[in-house]
Design an enzyme around this catalytic site. Structure first.
Site, PDB file in Angstrom:
ATOM      1  N   HIS A   1     -54.492-107.280 -85.289  1.00  0.00           N
ATOM      2  CA  HIS A   1     -53.387-107.675 -86.180  1.00  0.00           C
ATOM      3  C   HIS A   1     -53.950-108.093 -87.524  1.00  0.00           C
ATOM      4  O   HIS A   1     -55.158-108.189 -87.699  1.00  0.00           O
ATOM      5  CB  HIS A   1     -52.516-108.759 -85.550  1.00  0.00           C
ATOM      6  CG  HIS A   1     -53.183-110.084 -85.348  1.00  0.00           C
ATOM      7  ND1 HIS A   1     -54.223-110.275 -84.471  1.00  0.00           N
ATOM      8  CD2 HIS A   1     -52.954-111.307 -85.916  1.00  0.00           C
ATOM      9  CE1 HIS A   1     -54.601-111.544 -84.507  1.00  0.00           C
ATOM     10  NE2 HIS A   1     -53.859-112.196 -85.382  1.00  0.00           N
TER      11      HIS A   1
ATOM     12  N   HIS B   1     -54.023-110.779 -89.518  1.00  0.00           N
ATOM     13  CA  HIS B   1     -54.446-112.098 -90.008  1.00  0.00           C
ATOM     14  C   HIS B   1     -55.893-112.074 -90.517  1.00  0.00           C
ATOM     15  O   HIS B   1     -56.762-111.445 -89.907  1.00  0.00           O
ATOM     16  CB  HIS B   1     -54.269-113.151 -88.918  1.00  0.00           C
ATOM     17  CG  HIS B   1     -52.823-113.524 -88.696  1.00  0.00           C
ATOM     18  ND1 HIS B   1     -52.348-114.083 -87.539  1.00  0.00           N
ATOM     19  CD2 HIS B   1     -51.750-113.410 -89.528  1.00  0.00           C
ATOM     20  CE1 HIS B   1     -51.039-114.290 -87.654  1.00  0.00           C
ATOM     21  NE2 HIS B   1     -50.652-113.889 -88.852  1.00  0.00           N
TER      22      HIS B   1
ATOM     23  N   ASP C   1     -58.385-114.014 -90.421  1.00  0.00           N
ATOM     24  CA  ASP C   1     -59.492-114.405 -89.534  1.00  0.00           C
ATOM     25  C   ASP C   1     -59.783-113.320 -88.494  1.00  0.00           C
ATOM     26  O   ASP C   1     -60.672-113.489 -87.656  1.00  0.00           O
ATOM     27  CB  ASP C   1     -59.237-115.768 -88.877  1.00  0.00           C
ATOM     28  CG  ASP C   1     -58.029-115.773 -87.943  1.00  0.00           C
ATOM     29  OD1 ASP C   1     -57.001-115.166 -88.309  1.00  0.00           O
ATOM     30  OD2 ASP C   1     -58.114-116.389 -86.864  1.00  0.00           O
ATOM     31  N   HIS C   2     -59.069-112.199 -88.570  1.00  0.00           N
ATOM     32  CA  HIS C   2     -59.335-111.065 -87.677  1.00  0.00           C
ATOM     33  C   HIS C   2     -59.764-109.809 -88.444  1.00  0.00           C
ATOM     34  O   HIS C   2     -60.390-108.930 -87.870  1.00  0.00           O
ATOM     35  CB  HIS C   2     -58.095-110.750 -86.829  1.00  0.00           C
ATOM     36  CG  HIS C   2     -57.793-111.849 -85.847  1.00  0.00           C
ATOM     37  ND1 HIS C   2     -58.023-111.752 -84.507  1.00  0.00           N
ATOM     38  CD2 HIS C   2     -57.320-113.104 -86.053  1.00  0.00           C
ATOM     39  CE1 HIS C   2     -57.693-112.880 -83.902  1.00  0.00           C
ATOM     40  NE2 HIS C   2     -57.257-113.720 -84.813  1.00  0.00           N
TER      41      HIS C   2
ATOM     42  N   HIS D   1     -46.638-112.419 -82.000  1.00  0.00           N
ATOM     43  CA  HIS D   1     -47.478-113.249 -82.885  1.00  0.00           C
ATOM     44  C   HIS D   1     -47.366-112.704 -84.303  1.00  0.00           C
ATOM     45  O   HIS D   1     -47.154-113.460 -85.257  1.00  0.00           O
ATOM     46  CB  HIS D   1     -48.909-113.211 -82.381  1.00  0.00           C
ATOM     47  CG  HIS D   1     -49.901-113.943 -83.235  1.00  0.00           C
ATOM     48  ND1 HIS D   1     -49.896-115.316 -83.383  1.00  0.00           N
ATOM     49  CD2 HIS D   1     -50.935-113.501 -83.994  1.00  0.00           C
ATOM     50  CE1 HIS D   1     -50.885-115.671 -84.192  1.00  0.00           C
ATOM     51  NE2 HIS D   1     -51.530-114.591 -84.582  1.00  0.00           N
TER      52      HIS D   1
ATOM     53  N   ASP E   1     -54.464-112.324 -80.659  1.00  0.00           N
ATOM     54  CA  ASP E   1     -53.814-113.645 -80.602  1.00  0.00           C
ATOM     55  C   ASP E   1     -52.478-113.578 -79.860  1.00  0.00           C
ATOM     56  O   ASP E   1     -51.543-114.313 -80.178  1.00  0.00           O
ATOM     57  CB  ASP E   1     -53.570-114.178 -82.019  1.00  0.00           C
ATOM     58  CG  ASP E   1     -54.862-114.606 -82.707  1.00  0.00           C
ATOM     59  OD1 ASP E   1     -55.930-114.560 -82.064  1.00  0.00           O
ATOM     60  OD2 ASP E   1     -54.795-114.992 -83.887  1.00  0.00           O
TER      61      ASP E   1
ATOM     62  N   HIS F   1     -59.663-116.250 -79.612  1.00  0.00           N
ATOM     63  CA  HIS F   1     -60.098-117.623 -79.917  1.00  0.00           C
ATOM     64  C   HIS F   1     -60.522-118.380 -78.663  1.00  0.00           C
ATOM     65  O   HIS F   1     -60.033-118.108 -77.573  1.00  0.00           O
ATOM     66  CB  HIS F   1     -58.951-118.421 -80.563  1.00  0.00           C
ATOM     67  CG  HIS F   1     -58.564-117.967 -81.925  1.00  0.00           C
ATOM     68  ND1 HIS F   1     -59.112-118.499 -83.075  1.00  0.00           N
ATOM     69  CD2 HIS F   1     -57.684-117.020 -82.326  1.00  0.00           C
ATOM     70  CE1 HIS F   1     -58.567-117.908 -84.137  1.00  0.00           C
ATOM     71  NE2 HIS F   1     -57.697-116.997 -83.705  1.00  0.00           N
TER      72      HIS F   1
END
Ligand SMILES: [Zn+2]
Length: 254
Positions: free
Chosen positions: A53, A55, A57-58, A111, A128, A166
């Site tokens: 996805h 985001h 942090d990905h 999400h 996530d 995570h």
């Protein structure tokens, strides 16, 4: 047998790295530094990048990885990821010939709007959406969508290895115990996972069978979960989607 190594990023992200003796593919590289270090140390050539996805942090490390390695970048169609070269959605297959492995793409919105999972070689990379003993927040989707997405994942075989994005497991177990204080499998899981964290090891992968036994978000039809959701809401509900929405809301405030 697929060799999967966790490369740590930020505070609690895992960049799952699939590898053999010569090549590697990475899932959700939120930053490039730790991946480049790992590839250099292990003398591996990057073969592919997979994103679940959009985001940061990905996907934040993809551009810098592409500067050093010209590889295909797979990720969800209908999400804003500028670095994608192969947009995928449910029904597509991702093949990484260098590793001799293929994955089916599953659409699992909730999400984010078009979040995908990769399933293959007995392993599930679910970003996530499904966490160990928890699930992702509903940033762009509805409770109905997330409930259906989790149901789709739960229908995979029980021995499927779950690689999520995570290390949230111990906090998630703390909440799960509030929902199901009498769940003995949860107590056993907590002991084991506390031991793993104390010795600096990841609690992942888990298995879908274990998630079905301990993860409250996959247990919305269980009497104990329904009862706790009712107590939280101060209302009588039994519909699994409403139970799911209630405990998701409760977890946000926990
Ligand atoms: Zn996310």
């Amino acid at each position: 047998m697929l060799d999967v190594v966790p490369v740590s990023a930020f505070r609690d992200n895992y960049i799952w790295t699939l590898r053999n003796k010569t090549h590697a593919a990475v899932v959700d590289p939120g930053e490039a530094g730790p991946v480049l270090d790992y590839l250099g140390r292990e003398k591996l050539a990057l073969a592919a990048i997979l994103a679940t996805h959009h985001h940061p942090d990905h996907v934040g490390g993809i551009a810098a990885l592409l500067e050093r390695h010209e590889v295909p970048v797979y990720g969800p169609r209908n999400e804003p990821i500028a670095t994608l070269t192969r947009a995928v959605s449910e029904g597509d297959t991702v093949t990484i010939p260098e590793l001799g492995v293929s994955f089916s793409v599953l659409d699992i919105p909730g999400h984010t709007r078009a979040h995908v999972a990769y399933y293959g070689a007995g392993s599930l990379f679910c970003g996530d959406t499904l966490f160990a003993c928890g699930c992702g927040r509903l940033f762009e989707g509805t409770a109905e969508q997330m409930f259906a997405s989790l149901g789709k994942l739960a229908a995979l075989p029980d021995d499927t290895k779950v690689y999520c994005g995570h290390e949230y497991t111990l906090a998630n177990i703390g909440f799960a115990k509030a929902v199901e204080p009498e769940n003995a499998a949860l107590t056993r899981r907590e002991k084991r996972d506390q031991g793993l964290r104390k010795s600096g090891k990841p609690t992942l992968p888990s298995t879908l069978g274990e998630e079905k036994a301990t993860n409250p978000f996959l247990r919305c039809g269980e009497p104990a979960v329904i009862e706790s959701a009712n107590k939280y809401l101060g209302a009588r509900i039994a519909d699994p989607v409403r139970v799911f929405a209630a405990i998701r809301d409760w977890k946000n405030r926990f």
